[in-house]
Design a protein around this motif. Structure first.
Motif, PDB file in Angstrom:
ATOM      1  N   LEU A 579      34.911  35.444  46.891  1.00 23.53           N
ATOM      2  CA  LEU A 579      35.095  35.891  45.341  1.00 23.53           C
ATOM      3  C   LEU A 579      34.328  35.140  44.301  1.00 23.53           C
ATOM      4  N   THR A 580      34.450  33.809  44.356  1.00 21.08           N
ATOM      5  CA  THR A 580      33.646  33.085  43.561  1.00 21.08           C
ATOM      6  C   THR A 580      32.223  33.085  43.885  1.00 21.08           C
ATOM      7  N   ARG A 581      31.788  33.409  44.811  1.00 27.44           N
ATOM      8  CA  ARG A 581      30.254  33.414  45.260  1.00 27.44           C
ATOM      9  C   ARG A 581      29.843  34.781  44.848  1.00 27.44           C
ATOM     10  N   LEU A 582      30.649  35.760  44.766  1.00 26.66           N
ATOM     11  CA  LEU A 582      30.119  37.083  44.406  1.00 26.66           C
ATOM     12  C   LEU A 582      30.082  37.413  42.771  1.00 26.66           C
ATOM     13  N   ALA A 583      31.081  36.816  42.254  1.00 24.97           N
ATOM     14  CA  ALA A 583      31.242  36.487  40.728  1.00 24.97           C
ATOM     15  C   ALA A 583      30.117  35.777  40.189  1.00 24.97           C
ATOM     16  N   SER A 584      29.570  34.629  40.761  1.00 28.88           N
ATOM     17  CA  SER A 584      28.270  34.038  40.542  1.00 28.88           C
ATOM     18  C   SER A 584      27.259  34.819  40.539  1.00 28.88           C
ATOM     19  N   ALA A 585      26.977  35.344  41.682  1.00 35.97           N
ATOM     20  CA  ALA A 585      25.814  36.294  41.998  1.00 35.97           C
ATOM     21  C   ALA A 585      25.706  37.395  40.984  1.00 35.97           C
ATOM     22  N   TYR A 586      27.036  37.862  40.454  1.00 37.09           N
ATOM     23  CA  TYR A 586      27.170  39.119  39.575  1.00 37.09           C
ATOM     24  C   TYR A 586      26.586  38.587  38.338  1.00 37.09           C
ATOM     25  N   ARG A 587      27.080  37.169  37.743  1.00 43.25           N
ATOM     26  CA  ARG A 587      26.686  36.789  36.416  1.00 43.25           C
ATOM     27  C   ARG A 587      25.186  36.567  36.281  1.00 43.25           C
ATOM     28  N   ASP A 588      24.719  36.064  37.414  1.00 42.84           N
ATOM     29  CA  ASP A 588      23.112  35.923  37.552  1.00 42.84           C
ATOM     30  C   ASP A 588      22.304  37.067  37.251  1.00 42.84           C
ATOM     31  N   ARG A 589      22.809  38.219  38.019  1.00 46.73           N
ATOM     32  CA  ARG A 589      22.105  39.371  37.875  1.00 46.73           C
ATOM     33  C   ARG A 589      22.311  40.139  36.532  1.00 46.73           C
ATOM     34  N   PHE A 590      23.497  40.291  36.050  1.00 40.61           N
ATOM     35  CA  PHE A 590      23.756  41.141  34.947  1.00 40.61           C
ATOM     36  C   PHE A 590      24.009  40.389  33.607  1.00 40.61           C
ATOM     37  N   GLY A 591      24.194  39.071  33.645  1.00 42.94           N
ATOM     38  CA  GLY A 591      24.133  38.461  32.363  1.00 42.94           C
ATOM     39  C   GLY A 591      25.662  38.447  31.609  1.00 42.94           C
ATOM     40  N   PHE A 592      26.525  38.981  32.212  1.00 42.71           N
ATOM     41  CA  PHE A 592      27.846  38.751  31.784  1.00 42.71           C
ATOM     42  C   PHE A 592      28.717  39.080  33.049  1.00 42.71           C
ATOM     43  N   PRO A 593      30.081  38.414  32.691  1.00 42.54           N
ATOM     44  CA  PRO A 593      31.100  37.879  33.985  1.00 42.54           C
ATOM     45  C   PRO A 593      31.356  39.280  34.850  1.00 42.54           C
ATOM     46  N   LEU A 594      31.960  39.008  35.967  1.00 44.23           N
ATOM     47  CA  LEU A 594      32.397  40.096  36.606  1.00 44.23           C
ATOM     48  C   LEU A 594      33.920  40.315  36.168  1.00 44.23           C
ATOM     49  N   ILE A 595      33.973  41.639  35.377  1.00 40.63           N
ATOM     50  CA  ILE A 595      35.412  41.917  34.608  1.00 40.63           C
ATOM     51  C   ILE A 595      36.068  42.657  35.710  1.00 40.63           C
ATOM     52  N   VAL A 596      37.120  42.411  36.149  1.00 38.93           N
ATOM     53  CA  VAL A 596      38.077  43.371  36.879  1.00 38.93           C
ATOM     54  C   VAL A 596      39.631  43.262  36.221  1.00 38.93           C
ATOM     55  N   CYS A 597      40.071  44.461  36.355  1.00 43.53           N
ATOM     56  CA  CYS A 597      41.486  44.561  35.534  1.00 43.53           C
ATOM     57  C   CYS A 597      42.302  44.481  37.008  1.00 43.53           C
ATOM     58  N   LEU A 598      42.935  43.202  37.107  1.00 46.95           N
ATOM     59  CA  LEU A 598      43.646  42.682  38.136  1.00 46.95           C
ATOM     60  C   LEU A 598      44.979  43.318  38.671  1.00 46.95           C
ATOM     61  N   ARG A 599      45.670  44.017  37.399  1.00 46.91           N
ATOM     62  CA  ARG A 599      46.760  44.737  37.875  1.00 46.91           C
ATOM     63  C   ARG A 599      46.361  45.997  38.493  1.00 46.91           C
ATOM     64  N   ASP A 600      45.162  46.530  38.476  1.00 48.35           N
ATOM     65  CA  ASP A 600      44.856  47.665  39.006  1.00 48.35           C
ATOM     66  C   ASP A 600      44.158  47.400  40.207  1.00 48.35           C
ATOM     67  N   ALA A 601      43.835  46.324  40.490  1.00 50.43           N
ATOM     68  CA  ALA A 601      42.616  45.884  41.615  1.00 50.43           C
ATOM     69  C   ALA A 601      43.140  46.176  43.211  1.00 50.43           C
ATOM     70  N   GLY A 602      44.298  46.454  43.411  1.00 51.20           N
ATOM     71  CA  GLY A 602      44.807  46.582  44.768  1.00 51.20           C
ATOM     72  C   GLY A 602      44.948  45.428  45.528  1.00 51.20           C
ATOM     73  N   ASP A 603      44.940  45.655  46.856  1.00 54.40           N
ATOM     74  CA  ASP A 603      44.992  44.398  47.950  1.00 54.40           C
ATOM     75  C   ASP A 603      43.829  43.525  47.719  1.00 54.40           C
ATOM     76  N   ARG A 604      43.762  42.681  48.541  1.00 55.79           N
ATOM     77  CA  ARG A 604      42.562  41.418  48.571  1.00 55.79           C
ATOM     78  C   ARG A 604      41.194  42.148  49.000  1.00 55.79           C
ATOM     79  N   ALA A 605      41.659  43.202  50.060  1.00 56.74           N
ATOM     80  CA  ALA A 605      40.300  43.874  50.611  1.00 56.74           C
ATOM     81  C   ALA A 605      39.728  44.818  49.633  1.00 56.74           C
ATOM     82  N   ALA A 606      40.677  45.457  48.748  1.00 54.45           N
ATOM     83  CA  ALA A 606      39.900  46.396  47.923  1.00 54.45           C
ATOM     84  C   ALA A 606      39.474  45.509  46.543  1.00 54.45           C
ATOM     85  N   LEU A 607      39.983  44.327  46.334  1.00 54.49           N
ATOM     86  CA  LEU A 607      39.536  43.574  45.336  1.00 54.49           C
ATOM     87  C   LEU A 607      37.833  42.965  45.646  1.00 54.49           C
TER      88      LEU A 607
END
Length: 643
Positions: A579-607
């Motif tokens: 997830l750290t790797r994906l978040a870093s790649a996301y910020r590099d591409r879009f210019g803002f952080p990967l924002i997820v509402c963790l209360r609705d994220a589901g299990d680890r696979a869904a996140l």
């Protein structure tokens, strides 16, 4: 003659909630068996521990196991399907014997002379405590404020710690023939524990949920060559047997034993309440005081039935709450199917005899894992407590200290009057009574200090009367970083109620200029950064989210943010790195952080799947997706801060 009117069909627009949906028969059976397997090891531990401690023989133990499973099945059906309108919460909650009762029941049984005499005294206390729980359920549901995390966390921690010596005694051969210096016993106990740990580390999903059962099976097989597995009772037992009411004799009623068991049921009621609320959140059903009351009535009815059918006090099993979260199978009929399977197993004495053949060291190794996990759950609950308030330190320290004192030196109870020996002769009940009493003393009696009476929330009816400063504070705390949303939302007022205010906040968020929206996104903590730093309550760039009311503002704000990020506990080390790797790649591409509402994220696979999918979306789509996630977080925080 006119034809009979055709029955009215439910309009197609009325969707069935997943909780009430009935899976196809094949899946219903498979899911039900899965619950039984995840539950089985924990279900049979209590009768085994009790029988060993009070001196019952193997045949009596076999009857206890079968009676326990039979009654567990009935109790689970009552809780999941319901009886009438007032009994059973009708959620996927499986019932089992509470570990909280183990130590008090042993104390009651030994004080009454052990053997079947002790057992009948236990049953008398169980029956009365079950009736008290049944009739007191609606009143207890109104007393939840007297059981904050500082009390429930202490109680759960005490349960785990006080039961560990019982597991350790079994690990060295059992109370009847302990041999701490026996290398075979040590190898079997630690080997069983190692199998459980390895299965949980290597496997995921269903296999991980049956790690304890697998450890018991493999440990027992390893003990066979050493002559530690006695199967003669299996051959001598019948294939079919029905547990009869009061099999061991008519119940005996002791006031001290009854009071002790009522304390146990009060503690169990706190556990049940937490399990009901957690399950409601998992399956998407709002839980209120009436739901809690129905669940507690089911606990009381099942406990009374347990005393009649030679079983014990019942509560919702946390292990199966975790299984609901893991599998995402929300149907309560799955639990009802599991209950039917348990009734069938309980009618087969050979199954009980097979379970009773598990060697003490193997059982002790598995119990070490289970009881230590209970203590960890208590520590996790205590993480919500504000320990900068010294009163909380005193409550937790005194409760755990007294519990361990009584557990390590059980004979100290002999210094008390006879009526108090059962109540305070158990480390669990002693520690629980101290924690509950001190919480009442410090926070609910006499002249309270300001920090002792924060509500942390704004009553909904007071939202329309907030001052401008309170309004800006409340709305501002729904978002990260500075924003103009409070001012623009206030300009749309006055608001008729909390719902109108909530809708206005959401509308202003989506109507804000794109540049302002991007600036707001930039203030949200990077999800990957939170994972790498251990998802603390306040990550880099995060300001405290506190309520717009007087009181313990910072502590309440920390709890709100912790709830927002609680989903990160789903991740293990490998998933965190991914997830750290994906978040870093996301910020590099879009210019803002990967924002997820963790209360609705589901299990680890869904996140993780969500993070991977969003990484390849177009920029405009992700801009909108980030706003939606911010709106979800704000909505949850609004619910936290406004009653």
């Amino acid at each position: 003659m006119s034809p009979l009117p055709r029955p009215r069909r439910r309009p197609s627009t009325e969707a069935v909630h997943p909780v009430d949906a009935v899976p196809p028969p094949g899946r219903l059976a498979a899911y039900g068996l899965q619950h039984v397997l995840a539950f089985y090891a924990g279900a049979v531990v209590v009768p085994i521990l009790l029988a060993n401690a009070i001196g019952l023989d193997e045949r009596q133990l076999i009857h206890l196991i079968n009676a326990d499973l039979f009654t567990c099945g009935i109790a689970s059906i009552i809780q999941s399907v319901g009886m009438g309108r007032r009994i059973g919460v009708r959620l996927p909650l499986l019932q089992g014997v509470t570990f909280t009762a183990v130590s008090p029941m042993i104390a009651i049984g030994l004080a009454a002379g052990g053997g079947t005499e002790g057992l009948t005294t236990i049953y008398g206390a169980v029956i009365v405590a079950g009736l008290v729980t049944f009739f007191a359920a609606p009143y207890f549901a109104r007393l939840l404020r007297f059981f904050p995390p500082v009390v429930t966390g202490t109680v759960i921690t005490v349960i785990g710690l006080a039961l560990l010596p019982v597991a350790a005694t079994d690990a060295v051969g059992g109370a009847n023939a302990p041999d701490p210096g026996n290398p075979l016993y040590l190898a079997l106990a630690l080997g069983t524990l190692a199998v459980i740990v390895l299965i949980q580390r290597i496997f995921r999903g269903f296999m991980a949920t049956v790690a304890v059962l697998a450890g018991l099976v493999l440990g027992t097989l390893a003990a066979v060559p050493f002559g530690l597995v006695e199967l003669s009772a299996v051959g001598e037992s019948d294939w079919v047997g029905v547990t009869t009411p009061f099999h061991f004799g008519w119940p005996q009623f002791s006031l001290a034993a009854i009071l002790s068991m009522i304390v146990v049921m009060m503690i169990t009621a706190v556990e049940t309440t937490g399990d009901v609320i957690a399950t409601g959140e998992i399956v998407g059903k709002r839980v209120g005081p009436d739901d809690v009351a129905r669940a507690l009535r089911a606990d009381g009815a099942a406990t009374t039935l347990g005393g009649v059918l030679n079983s014990f006090p019942y509560t919702c099993f946390a292990e199966n709450v975790g299984l609901v979260r893991l599998t995402r199978v929300s149907s309560r009929w799955v639990v009802a199917a599991a209950g039917a399977f348990m009734i069938l197993i309980g009618l087969v004495p050979k199954a009980g005899a097979l379970v009773a053949a598990v060697p003490h060291p193997v059982l002790g190794g598995a119990a070490l894992a289970m009881f230590a996990t209970v203590a960890v759950v208590g520590i996790q609950t205590l993480s919500k407590v504000d320990f900068t308030d010294h009163r909380n330190v005193v409550v937790v320290g005194s409760g755990i200290g007294v519990a361990l004192f009584v557990t390590v030196q059980p004979d100290v109870a002999q210094a008390l009057p006879g009526w108090a020996q059962i109540i305070l002769g158990s480390g669990i009940t002693a520690g629980s009574v101290v924690a509950i009493g001190l919480n009442l003393l410090f926070f609910h009696t006499g002249r309270r200090r300001p920090a002792a009476e924060p509500t942390g929330t704004v009553p909904a009816e007071q939202v329309t009367a907030l001052s401008r400063a309170e309004f800006d504070d409340l709305v501002g705390r729904l978002f990260e970083g500075p924003t103009q949303l409070p001012a623009r939302t206030h300009a749309r007022g006055p608001f008729d109620d909390a719902a109108t205010l909530r809708a206005a906040i959401q509308e202003e968020l989506f109507a804000a200029p794109a540049g302002e929206q991007r600036e707001l996104m930039a203030h949200y903590p990077d999800l990957g950064g939170l994972v790498a730093s251990g998802h603390s309550a306040a990550g880099p760039g995060t300001r405290s989210q506190t309520p717009a009311v007087p009181g313990d503002r910072e502590a309440r704000g920390a709890r709100v943010v912790v709830r927002d990020r609680a989903g990160l506990a789903l991740l293990d080390g490998d998933d965190r790195a991914e997830l750290t790797r994906l978040a870093s790649a996301y910020r590099d591409r879009f210019g803002f952080p990967l924002i997820v509402c963790l209360r609705d994220a589901g299990d680890r696979a869904a996140l993780l799947a969500t993070a991977r999918r969003r990484l390849v979306h177009p920029a405009a789509q992700e801009h909108a997706a980030a706003l939606v996630e911010i709106a979800k977080v704000a909505g949850h925080r609004f619910d936290d801060l406004v009653q």
